[in-house]
Design a protein around this motif. Structure first.
Motif, mmCIF file in Angstrom:
data_model
loop_
_atom_site.group_PDB
_atom_site.id
_atom_site.type_symbol
_atom_site.label_atom_id
_atom_site.label_comp_id
_atom_site.label_asym_id
_atom_site.label_seq_id
_atom_site.Cartn_x
_atom_site.Cartn_y
_atom_site.Cartn_z
ATOM 1 N N CYS A 55 0.817 -1.224 0.000
ATOM 2 C CA CYS A 55 0.000 0.000 0.000
ATOM 3 C C CYS A 55 0.851 1.275 0.000
ATOM 4 C CB CYS A 55 -0.912 -0.006 1.228
ATOM 5 S SG CYS A 55 -1.915 1.487 1.339
ATOM 6 N N THR A 56 0.416 2.229 -0.791
ATOM 7 C CA THR A 56 1.040 3.566 -0.798
ATOM 8 C C THR A 56 -0.051 4.639 -0.719
ATOM 9 O OG1 THR A 56 1.032 3.554 -3.227
ATOM 10 C CG2 THR A 56 3.047 2.810 -2.160
ATOM 11 N N LYS A 57 -1.151 4.316 -0.040
ATOM 12 C CA LYS A 57 -2.303 5.231 -0.036
ATOM 13 C C LYS A 57 -2.080 6.503 0.785
ATOM 14 C CE LYS A 57 -5.734 2.468 1.150
ATOM 15 N NZ LYS A 57 -7.108 2.228 1.554
ATOM 16 N N CYS A 58 -1.160 6.450 1.741
ATOM 17 C CA CYS A 58 -0.897 7.680 2.499
ATOM 18 C C CYS A 58 0.604 7.897 2.649
ATOM 19 C CB CYS A 58 -1.604 7.667 3.859
ATOM 20 S SG CYS A 58 -0.697 6.800 5.148
ATOM 21 N N ARG A 59 0.982 9.075 3.139
ATOM 22 C CA ARG A 59 2.394 9.469 3.205
ATOM 23 C C ARG A 59 3.217 8.568 4.128
ATOM 24 N NH1 ARG A 59 -0.623 12.609 6.253
ATOM 25 N NH2 ARG A 59 -1.142 14.158 4.676
ATOM 26 N N LEU A 60 2.584 7.800 5.004
ATOM 27 C CA LEU A 60 3.358 6.971 5.942
ATOM 28 C C LEU A 60 4.174 5.895 5.229
ATOM 29 C CD1 LEU A 60 0.876 6.593 8.949
ATOM 30 C CD2 LEU A 60 2.731 8.236 8.632
ATOM 31 N N HIS A 61 3.805 5.585 3.990
ATOM 32 C CA HIS A 61 4.562 4.545 3.278
ATOM 33 C C HIS A 61 5.976 5.028 2.952
ATOM 34 C CE1 HIS A 61 3.825 6.731 -0.521
ATOM 35 N NE2 HIS A 61 4.811 6.016 -0.993
ATOM 36 N N GLU A 62 6.150 6.365 2.924
ATOM 37 C CA GLU A 62 7.439 6.915 2.491
ATOM 38 C C GLU A 62 8.542 6.659 3.511
ATOM 39 O OE1 GLU A 62 6.486 11.012 1.942
ATOM 40 O OE2 GLU A 62 5.140 10.603 0.255
ATOM 41 N N VAL A 126 -3.289 2.161 12.066
ATOM 42 C CA VAL A 126 -2.468 2.374 10.863
ATOM 43 C C VAL A 126 -1.367 1.316 10.832
ATOM 44 C CG1 VAL A 126 -2.955 4.829 10.580
ATOM 45 C CG2 VAL A 126 -0.993 4.132 11.970
ATOM 46 N N LYS A 127 -1.049 0.886 9.643
ATOM 47 C CA LYS A 127 -0.139 -0.251 9.472
ATOM 48 C C LYS A 127 1.311 0.175 9.240
ATOM 49 C CE LYS A 127 -3.985 -2.512 9.499
ATOM 50 N NZ LYS A 127 -4.522 -2.775 10.844
ATOM 51 N N CYS A 128 1.537 1.481 9.091
ATOM 52 C CA CYS A 128 2.902 1.984 8.885
ATOM 53 C C CYS A 128 3.217 2.981 9.997
ATOM 54 C CB CYS A 128 3.030 2.669 7.525
ATOM 55 S SG CYS A 128 2.513 1.631 6.153
ATOM 56 N N ALA A 142 -7.988 7.696 7.934
ATOM 57 C CA ALA A 142 -9.063 7.438 6.960
ATOM 58 C C ALA A 142 -8.575 6.525 5.841
ATOM 59 C CB ALA A 142 -9.564 8.763 6.386
ATOM 60 N N SER A 143 -7.315 6.709 5.410
ATOM 61 C CA SER A 143 -6.777 5.868 4.336
ATOM 62 C C SER A 143 -6.603 4.423 4.785
ATOM 63 C CB SER A 143 -5.412 6.395 3.874
ATOM 64 O OG SER A 143 -5.538 7.678 3.346
ATOM 65 N N CYS A 144 -6.202 4.246 6.037
ATOM 66 C CA CYS A 144 -5.846 2.901 6.517
ATOM 67 C C CYS A 144 -7.025 2.152 7.126
ATOM 68 C CB CYS A 144 -4.716 3.010 7.539
ATOM 69 S SG CYS A 144 -3.576 1.629 7.468
ATOM 70 N N LEU A 145 -8.040 2.878 7.554
ATOM 71 C CA LEU A 145 -9.141 2.249 8.291
ATOM 72 C C LEU A 145 -9.790 1.067 7.564
ATOM 73 C CD1 LEU A 145 -10.700 2.404 10.934
ATOM 74 C CD2 LEU A 145 -12.264 4.034 9.850
HETATM 75 S S1 SF4 Z 1 -0.526 3.564 6.882
HETATM 76 FE FE1 SF4 Z 1 -2.093 2.284 5.889
HETATM 77 S S2 SF4 Z 1 -2.953 3.574 4.254
HETATM 78 FE FE2 SF4 Z 1 -0.970 4.476 4.860
HETATM 79 S S3 SF4 Z 1 0.525 3.569 3.443
HETATM 80 FE FE3 SF4 Z 1 0.509 2.298 5.309
HETATM 81 S S4 SF4 Z 1 -0.961 0.647 4.848
HETATM 82 FE FE4 SF4 Z 1 -1.324 2.294 3.343
#
Ligand code: SF4
Length: 228
Positions: A55-62, A126-128, A142-145
């Motif tokens: 997943c790259t849906k939110c900035r936390l993936h960076e 959140v997973k990241c 909201a992205s991770c929920l």
């Molecule tokens: S925190 Fe969740 S929504 Fe954001 S990048 Fe990680 S898996 Fe994706």
């Protein structure tokens, strides 16, 4: 794709075949229906995990090193613990609640509840990892929920325990502080839900240990497992 993902994909494929073969059996054979339903839930969980891992849906993936999806019993565990997000150690190991707060939660599960970590399910909103362990921002939640919602629906816990206000707010929209809302039964999609303190808060506030323990004992009473 990593070897672990390949293995999970193969398990998912076999589960789908199992579902298809179970579907081919006449519906008048009741014992096979729960097996098929269970296999479908397992397959759903693996598919959600595969999506989250890339997943790259939110900035936390960076800034993450790992996607920390969830661990433990995924087949109707007595309890699913839901925290806020991975910390540094969790990000490093790819497993939730393995740092200092995790050690406290593990001690509560093993020494307090007389269960094993693998008897329960453990995950986060959140997973990241949020940088510097900050609280996840509303758009990140909201992205991770959807991942959390899908994994709880697939795991089907008997009770959900939210650890800290952010987890409670993410699932139920509850705005109150954790000291006000903890210890009172709520519900999410029909699952009984008990809000309590996050173990990291207890590490900073020793006075929260007793109510945290009271809340877990109430959960065990609800489950009929208080003497286990
Ligand atoms: S925190 Fe969740 S929504 Fe954001 S990048 Fe990680 S898996 Fe994706």
């Amino acid at each position: 794709m990593s070897q672990a993902l390949n293995e999970r994909a193969e398990i998912a494929r076999q589960l789908r075949l199992h579902i298809q073969s179970a579907d081919a059996i006449p519906v008048s054979n009741p014992p096979l229906q729960p097996v098929a339903a269970r296999a479908e839930e397992e397959s759903d969980l693996l598919s959600v995990e595969q999506d989250a891992l890339s997943c790259t849906k939110c900035r936390l993936h960076e800034t993450r090193s790992s996607v920390v999806f969830g661990v433990g019993c995924s087949d109707r565990p007595p309890i699913a613990f839901v925290g806020e997000g991975p910390g540094a150690e969790e990000d490093r190991q790819g497993e939730p609640f393995v740092g200092r707060a995790g050690a406290l939660l593990t001690a509560a599960i093993t020494k307090g509840l007389n269960l094993k970590r693998e008897d329960v399910y453990i995950c986060n909103v959140v997973k990241c990892r949020p940088p510097e362990n900050r609280t996840p921002l509303p758009d990140e939640v909201a992205s991770c929920l959807p991942y959390l919602q899908a994994q709880l629906r697939a795991v089907q816990p008997r009770v959900i325990v939210t650890l800290g206000a952010p987890a409670q707010k993410a699932l139920t929209g509850e705005q109150g502080g954790i000291t006000k809302i903890r210890g009172v039964w709520q519900e999410w999609e029909g699952f009984p839900l008990m809000p309590t303190f996050h173990p990291a808060y207890i590490l900073r506030n020793a006075s929260a240990k007793r109510p945290f323990w009271d809340d877990l004992q109430e959960v065990m009473r609800h489950l009929g497992m208080e003497n286990k």
